[in-house]
Design a protein around this motif. Structure first.
Motif, PDB file in Angstrom:
ATOM      1  N   LYS A  63       0.856  -1.187   0.000  1.00 54.17           N
ATOM      2  CA  LYS A  63       0.000   0.000   0.000  1.00 54.17           C
ATOM      3  C   LYS A  63       0.890   1.234   0.000  1.00 54.17           C
ATOM      4  N   GLY A  64       1.039   1.841  -1.183  1.00 50.52           N
ATOM      5  CA  GLY A  64       1.968   2.948  -1.312  1.00 50.52           C
ATOM      6  C   GLY A  64       1.339   4.232  -1.789  1.00 50.52           C
ATOM      7  N   GLY A  65       2.109   5.000  -2.554  1.00 53.49           N
ATOM      8  CA  GLY A  65       1.667   6.296  -3.042  1.00 53.49           C
ATOM      9  C   GLY A  65       0.882   6.193  -4.339  1.00 53.49           C
ATOM     10  N   LYS A  66       0.688   7.343  -4.958  1.00 57.02           N
ATOM     11  CA  LYS A  66      -0.183   7.386  -6.143  1.00 57.02           C
ATOM     12  C   LYS A  66       0.571   7.543  -7.457  1.00 57.02           C
ATOM     13  N   ALA A  67       1.857   7.313  -7.434  1.00 55.53           N
ATOM     14  CA  ALA A  67       2.668   7.165  -8.650  1.00 55.53           C
ATOM     15  C   ALA A  67       3.120   8.463  -9.293  1.00 55.53           C
ATOM     16  N   VAL A  68       2.806   9.603  -8.722  1.00 54.86           N
ATOM     17  CA  VAL A  68       3.082  10.868  -9.396  1.00 54.86           C
ATOM     18  C   VAL A  68       4.568  11.226  -9.358  1.00 54.86           C
ATOM     19  N   ALA A  69       5.148  11.343  -8.166  1.00 51.69           N
ATOM     20  CA  ALA A  69       6.554  11.772  -8.054  1.00 51.69           C
ATOM     21  C   ALA A  69       7.504  10.775  -8.706  1.00 51.69           C
ATOM     22  N   THR A  70       7.260   9.497  -8.496  1.00 54.74           N
ATOM     23  CA  THR A  70       8.150   8.483  -9.069  1.00 54.74           C
ATOM     24  C   THR A  70       8.036   8.452 -10.593  1.00 54.74           C
ATOM     25  N   SER A  71       6.839   8.688 -11.116  1.00 46.91           N
ATOM     26  CA  SER A  71       6.669   8.811 -12.570  1.00 46.91           C
ATOM     27  C   SER A  71       7.486   9.993 -13.091  1.00 46.91           C
ATOM     28  N   GLY A  72       7.433  11.091 -12.353  1.00 41.61           N
ATOM     29  CA  GLY A  72       8.242  12.251 -12.719  1.00 41.61           C
ATOM     30  C   GLY A  72       9.717  11.923 -12.694  1.00 41.61           C
ATOM     31  N   GLY A  73      10.112  11.098 -11.745  1.00 39.87           N
ATOM     32  CA  GLY A  73      11.507  10.686 -11.646  1.00 39.87           C
ATOM     33  C   GLY A  73      11.978   9.911 -12.861  1.00 39.87           C
ATOM     34  N   ILE A  74      11.098   9.105 -13.417  1.00 37.06           N
ATOM     35  CA  ILE A  74      11.425   8.382 -14.654  1.00 37.06           C
ATOM     36  C   ILE A  74      11.721   9.386 -15.759  1.00 37.06           C
ATOM     37  N   LEU A  75      10.865  10.396 -15.885  1.00 39.73           N
ATOM     38  CA  LEU A  75      11.057  11.404 -16.927  1.00 39.73           C
ATOM     39  C   LEU A  75      12.363  12.160 -16.727  1.00 39.73           C
ATOM     40  N   LEU A  76      12.715  12.435 -15.468  1.00 40.34           N
ATOM     41  CA  LEU A  76      13.979  13.116 -15.183  1.00 40.34           C
ATOM     42  C   LEU A  76      15.160  12.283 -15.671  1.00 40.34           C
ATOM     43  N   GLY A  77      15.077  10.964 -15.472  1.00 44.44           N
ATOM     44  CA  GLY A  77      16.165  10.084 -15.885  1.00 44.44           C
ATOM     45  C   GLY A  77      16.268   9.917 -17.389  1.00 44.44           C
ATOM     46  N   ILE A  78      15.162  10.124 -18.092  1.00 45.89           N
ATOM     47  CA  ILE A  78      15.126   9.904 -19.544  1.00 45.89           C
ATOM     48  C   ILE A  78      15.207  11.211 -20.325  1.00 45.89           C
ATOM     49  N   ASN A  79      14.437  12.215 -19.881  1.00 48.19           N
ATOM     50  CA  ASN A  79      14.356  13.471 -20.625  1.00 48.19           C
ATOM     51  C   ASN A  79      14.196  14.629 -19.630  1.00 48.19           C
TER      52      ASN A  79
END
Length: 193
Positions: free
Chosen positions: A100-116
């Motif tokens: 039971k975790g978070g709603k995926a927003v910040a970590t999704s943003g982190g993916i974008l930071l690593g890629i673009n």
């Protein structure tokens, strides 16, 4: 085989419950027992304040970023966006916090930071501006997801389009209750901006 190894690493990274750790170590509080009961940054801001919220936000972003960058350190050819998705999965359904975790927003943003990083800068700006105007974190998160999709289409990167569409849809799904509360005008607004 490389995909399996890096997917597992990414999932475990994502599973690190930043909100739970910051709450228990810094404040002796289990944030799952307060507010929305969510482990994400929004509930951390609400329960523990701005400083703790910023720490958790940065930590959650870095989970996604690190997951996408790790293959580079080993000079392994994998589709890093796909690996990053497993960090989001871990953040949302963390092994170390009873799934039971978070709603995926910040970590999704982190993916974008690593890629673009440019796309990341655009979506962060979109989030902050929408949050400033609306005072709804949930609405800002969903609008930012749409912005990410639009920019990906402009960039004409098929893989990025597929991933941002998937992530945006997932963010909307995770915020289904928030959408209902926004419609009913019962969704809490932030008071610190």
């Amino acid at each position: 085989m490389e995909y399996i190894v890096f997917a597992i690493i990414a999932y475990l990274l994502g599973s690190i419950p930043s909100g739970l750790i910051v709450g228990k170590l810094g404040y002796k509080i289990d944030i799952r027992e307060h507010g929305s009961g969510n482990l994400g940054a929004t509930n951390t801001f609400r329960i523990l304040g701005v400083k703790a919220g910023i720490i958790v936000t940065v930590a959650d972003i870095l989970k996604g970023t690190t997951a996408t960058l790790i293959p580079l350190f080993f000079d392994v050819e994998v589709y890093r966006l796909a690996i990053g998705l497993f960090a989001v999965l871990g953040h949302t359904y963390p092994l170390f916090a009873k799934f039971k975790g978070g709603k995926a927003v910040a970590t999704s943003g982190g993916i974008l930071l690593g890629i673009n990083p440019l796309l990341f800068a655009i979506v962060v700006t979109s989030f902050i501006l929408t949050l400033y105007v609306s005072k709804y974190v949930s609405l800002s998160s969903m609008i930012t997801g749409v912005v990410a999709v639009v920019i990906s289409i402009i960039l004409q990167d098929i893989g990025l389009i597929i991933v941002t569409v998937g992530l945006a849809a997932f963010v909307f799904y995770r915020h289904s209750e928030n959408i209902k509360r926004i419609k009913n005008k019962t969704e809490p607004k932030i008071k610190w901006m």
